[in-house]
Write a protein that holds these residues in place. Structure first.
Motif, PDB file in Angstrom:
ATOM      1  N   ALA A  24       0.819  -1.217   0.000  1.00  0.00           N
ATOM      2  CA  ALA A  24       0.000   0.000   0.000  1.00  0.00           C
ATOM      3  C   ALA A  24       0.857   1.273   0.000  1.00  0.00           C
ATOM      4  CB  ALA A  24      -0.927  -0.004   1.217  1.00  0.00           C
ATOM      5  N   GLY A  25       1.990   1.237   0.660  1.00  0.00           N
ATOM      6  CA  GLY A  25       2.863   2.417   0.716  1.00  0.00           C
ATOM      7  C   GLY A  25       3.636   2.602  -0.579  1.00  0.00           C
ATOM      8  N   SER A  26       4.401   3.710  -0.629  1.00  0.00           N
ATOM      9  CA  SER A  26       5.162   3.987  -1.859  1.00  0.00           C
ATOM     10  C   SER A  26       6.581   3.441  -1.808  1.00  0.00           C
ATOM     11  CB  SER A  26       5.234   5.500  -2.099  1.00  0.00           C
ATOM     12  OG  SER A  26       3.952   6.028  -2.140  1.00  0.00           O
TER      13      SER A  26
ATOM     14  N   THR B 262      -0.250   0.148  -3.883  1.00  0.00           N
ATOM     15  CA  THR B 262      -1.215  -0.877  -4.282  1.00  0.00           C
ATOM     16  C   THR B 262      -1.817  -1.510  -3.034  1.00  0.00           C
ATOM     17  OG1 THR B 262       0.095  -1.332  -6.265  1.00  0.00           O
ATOM     18  CG2 THR B 262      -1.482  -3.020  -5.611  1.00  0.00           C
ATOM     19  N   ARG B 263      -3.027  -1.134  -2.724  1.00  0.00           N
ATOM     20  CA  ARG B 263      -3.677  -1.697  -1.528  1.00  0.00           C
ATOM     21  C   ARG B 263      -4.536  -2.890  -1.925  1.00  0.00           C
ATOM     22  NH1 ARG B 263      -4.244  -0.580   3.597  1.00  0.00           N
ATOM     23  NH2 ARG B 263      -3.179   1.424   3.434  1.00  0.00           N
TER      24      ARG B 263
ATOM     25  N   GLU C   1      -7.269  -2.247  -4.738  1.00  0.00           N
ATOM     26  CA  GLU C   1      -8.159  -1.087  -4.714  1.00  0.00           C
ATOM     27  C   GLU C   1      -8.450  -0.572  -6.129  1.00  0.00           C
ATOM     28  OE1 GLU C   1      -7.931   2.079  -1.127  1.00  0.00           O
ATOM     29  OE2 GLU C   1      -6.268   2.050  -2.526  1.00  0.00           O
ATOM     30  N   ARG C   2      -7.451  -0.661  -6.991  1.00  0.00           N
ATOM     31  CA  ARG C   2      -7.631  -0.173  -8.365  1.00  0.00           C
ATOM     32  C   ARG C   2      -8.271  -1.198  -9.291  1.00  0.00           C
ATOM     33  NH1 ARG C   2      -2.356   2.173  -7.728  1.00  0.00           N
ATOM     34  NH2 ARG C   2      -1.445   0.315  -8.656  1.00  0.00           N
ATOM     35  N   GLY C   3      -8.628  -2.341  -8.735  1.00  0.00           N
ATOM     36  CA  GLY C   3      -9.297  -3.366  -9.530  1.00  0.00           C
ATOM     37  C   GLY C   3      -8.360  -4.324 -10.244  1.00  0.00           C
ATOM     38  N   GLU C   4      -7.057  -4.230  -9.975  1.00  0.00           N
ATOM     39  CA  GLU C   4      -6.146  -5.199 -10.581  1.00  0.00           C
ATOM     40  C   GLU C   4      -6.360  -6.547  -9.894  1.00  0.00           C
ATOM     41  OE1 GLU C   4      -1.873  -3.605 -11.256  1.00  0.00           O
ATOM     42  OE2 GLU C   4      -2.815  -2.462  -9.644  1.00  0.00           O
ATOM     43  N   ARG C   5      -6.153  -7.612 -10.680  1.00  0.00           N
ATOM     44  CA  ARG C   5      -6.375  -8.947 -10.110  1.00  0.00           C
ATOM     45  C   ARG C   5      -5.143  -9.824 -10.309  1.00  0.00           C
ATOM     46  NH1 ARG C   5     -11.293 -11.401 -12.557  1.00  0.00           N
ATOM     47  NH2 ARG C   5     -10.285 -10.668 -14.458  1.00  0.00           N
ATOM     48  N   PHE C   6      -4.888 -10.629  -9.327  1.00  0.00           N
ATOM     49  CA  PHE C   6      -3.731 -11.527  -9.355  1.00  0.00           C
ATOM     50  C   PHE C   6      -4.202 -12.919  -8.988  1.00  0.00           C
ATOM     51  CE2 PHE C   6      -2.255  -7.290  -8.600  1.00  0.00           C
ATOM     52  CZ  PHE C   6      -1.103  -7.185  -9.368  1.00  0.00           C
ATOM     53  N   ASP C   7      -3.627 -13.896  -9.662  1.00  0.00           N
ATOM     54  CA  ASP C   7      -4.041 -15.275  -9.460  1.00  0.00           C
ATOM     55  C   ASP C   7      -2.813 -16.073  -9.023  1.00  0.00           C
ATOM     56  OD1 ASP C   7      -5.682 -17.780 -10.352  1.00  0.00           O
ATOM     57  OD2 ASP C   7      -3.842 -17.885 -11.531  1.00  0.00           O
ATOM     58  N   ALA C   8      -2.902 -16.696  -7.850  1.00  0.00           N
ATOM     59  CA  ALA C   8      -1.700 -17.351  -7.313  1.00  0.00           C
ATOM     60  C   ALA C   8      -2.058 -18.602  -6.531  1.00  0.00           C
ATOM     61  CB  ALA C   8      -0.953 -16.377  -6.396  1.00  0.00           C
TER      62      ALA C   8
END
Ligand code: FAD
Length: 461
Positions: A54-56, A124-125, A143-150
């Protein structure tokens, strides 16, 4: 969005209009010391991993907690990674207890040294992590709607990373700035000439109050519960000492692994109750003069026998009375709860700060804060005016960072529901119903009762 190096395209998630989630063997949430070490470790195993933070930047606790006086309270040479002998040799700590900027520099050095950033994504939260019963993989959403599959979902969220902001009535009406110690502005804050109010007297407050008091025109400290603090006796580390530590690192780390708290210090095997009062006093005095958390090792039963425990509490209360000139003030600053049950605080001039004419201690245990007003704060019966408000109110500890994410395991079961009666974990590492879901120093682990970098490496391993 593509795939992460070395991974195969995902066939299972192709909802119309949506881009396929990025795929990796593991998603790691958090880029503090926990997330950084996990990434290092997984790469070593030949797995692909992505860190979402989440941080920079990296550093976690040391990225966020930039309040005046912030530093570690485990000696720097011990509060550091042990996984790389080269890292141990090339990095030199400048003080017995490193400041936040130095620890953050160290975290950045580690990230560069091991080329960690190329698998990290900042600002990226993560908002959700759902287990798919069909694919047996985790879908992690930001939060931005990106998705990751792991296959593996690793939560390195930090047990003290969700700031606890008290719901004080009228907080939004305050006309000056409000700062939380755990989300301190990166550019720093200059309190020179200001009237400052600080709520809380836990570890962050105990570190920051002496520094703020030196700057501010007037400091009001609002205390509900006093805390025990022992002096740090911080000092610069000499080149000779650094050389000695570097020569002995392997032995020190091995010793730390076997110790009660992951910290190397002399643990007296005598009972506080089997020695004479004079001997007891001598031991406590020696520990007080040495400084820091080794105070808890003065006697073997300080943490296990209430009568023994009381002798430690009595000693600190006597010290407070000898430091604080006003007896009433000394009384207010004296804790009465079990000594060391809440993690002991380590201070630099905390109690003496209350002798300053520009510092006022306000006891809000009996007359609680009623509301924040545009000009300050009102307790039952009294109004205090100040220009800036500091909330040293700590964290929604242990579970707070988990409850802020929608986590669902097998059968869509929510972690929130699984933990409704309190978190249940295996050693703070895993929890039933969430396959391939790991926590780094999660609830139920020793976490903040131990040297956390050591605990992080242990969990990572
Ligand atoms: P953190 O450093 O807290 O990192 C967690 C990261 O996860 C954070 O960067 C956060 O932004 C990120 N994150 C959380 N939720 C999300 C999300 N939903 N999406 C994306 N990112 C997320 N321990 C000691 O052993 N000795 C000490 O002296 C000591 N001093 C401390 C002083 C202070 C002021 C504080 C607050 C803590 C201290 N600790 C100390 C404990 C400290 O938290 C640990 O030592 C260690 O830094 C924890 O590392 P971590 O990676 O587990 O968690």
């Amino acid at each position: 969005m593509g795939n992460i190096a070395g991974s195969k395209p995902n066939q299972s998630d192709r909802s119309p209009g949506a881009q396929a989630p990025r795929r990796a063997d593991a998603i790691i949430v958090g880029a503090g010391f926990g997330g950084m070490y996990m990434l290092y470790k997984l790469r070593e195993l030949g797995l692909t991993a992505r860190v979402l933070e989440a941080g920079s930047g990296v550093g976690g606790t040391w990225y966020w907690n930039r309040y005046p006086g912030a530093r570690c309270d485990i000696e720097s040479v011990q509060y550091s990674y042990s996984f790389s002998k080269e890292l141990e040799q090339e990095w030199s700590w400048s003080e017995r207890y490193a400041t936040q900027p130095e620890i953050l520099r160290y975290a950045n050095h580690v990230a560069d040294r091991f080329d960690l950033r190329r698998d990290m994504q900042f600002d990226t939260r993560v908002t959700s992590a759902h287990f798919d019963d069909g694919t047996k993989r985790w879908l992690v959403t930001t939060e931005r709607g990106e998705r990751f599959d792991a296959q593996f979902c690793i939560m390195a969220l930090g047990c003290l990373s969700a700031a606890n902001k008290p719901k004080l009535t009228g907080l939004d009406s305050f006309s000056g700035p409000v700062y939380h110690t755990g989300e301190w502005p990166h550019e720093g804050v200059d309190f020179t000439g200001q009237r400052v109010g600080i709520v809380g007297t836990g570890s962050s407050a105990i570190q920051s109050i002496p520094v703020i008091a030196e700057q501010a025109a007037q400091l009001y400290v609002f205390q509900r519960t006093p805390n025990y603090a022992v002096p740090a006796h911080n000092q610069p580390l000499t080149p000779e000492y650094q050389k000695k530590v570097k020569a002995d690192y392997a032995q020190m780390r091995a010793h730390a692994q076997e110790s009660f708290t992951g910290v190397v210090f002399v643990f007296n095997q005598q009972s506080a109750l089997e020695v004479t009062p004079q001997e007891r006093e001598r031991e406590f005095e020696a520990r007080w003069a040495y400084g820091g958390l080794p105070f808890m090792g003065a006697f073997k039963d300080l943490l296990f026998n209430l009568e023994a425990n009381k002798t430690g509490g009595d000693f600190v209360r006597t010290k407070i009375r000898s430091i604080v000139r006003d007896p009433q003030l000394a009384q207010l600053l004296s804790p009465t709860n079990v000594f060391g049950c809440k993690r002991l605080c380590v201070d630099t001039g905390y109690y003496a700060t209350f002798n300053r004419p520009n510092v006022t201690l306000v006891d809000v245990s009996g007359a609680p804060i009623e509301r924040i007003t545009p000009k300050g704060l009102r307790t039952a019966g009294k109004e205090y005016e100040f220009d800036a408000l500091v909330l040293a109110t700590g964290f929604d500890a242990m579970t707070g960072s988990f409850s802020r994410i929608d986590i669902r395991g097998r059968g869509g079961e929510r972690l929130k529901d699984l933990w409704e009666a309190g978190p249940r974990t295996y050693l703070g590492l895993m929890t039933a119903g969430l396959p391939n879901f790991f926590m780094i120093t999660g609830p139920g682990s020793p976490s903040v009762l131990a040297n956390m970098i050591l605990a992080i490496e242990q969990h990572g391993n």
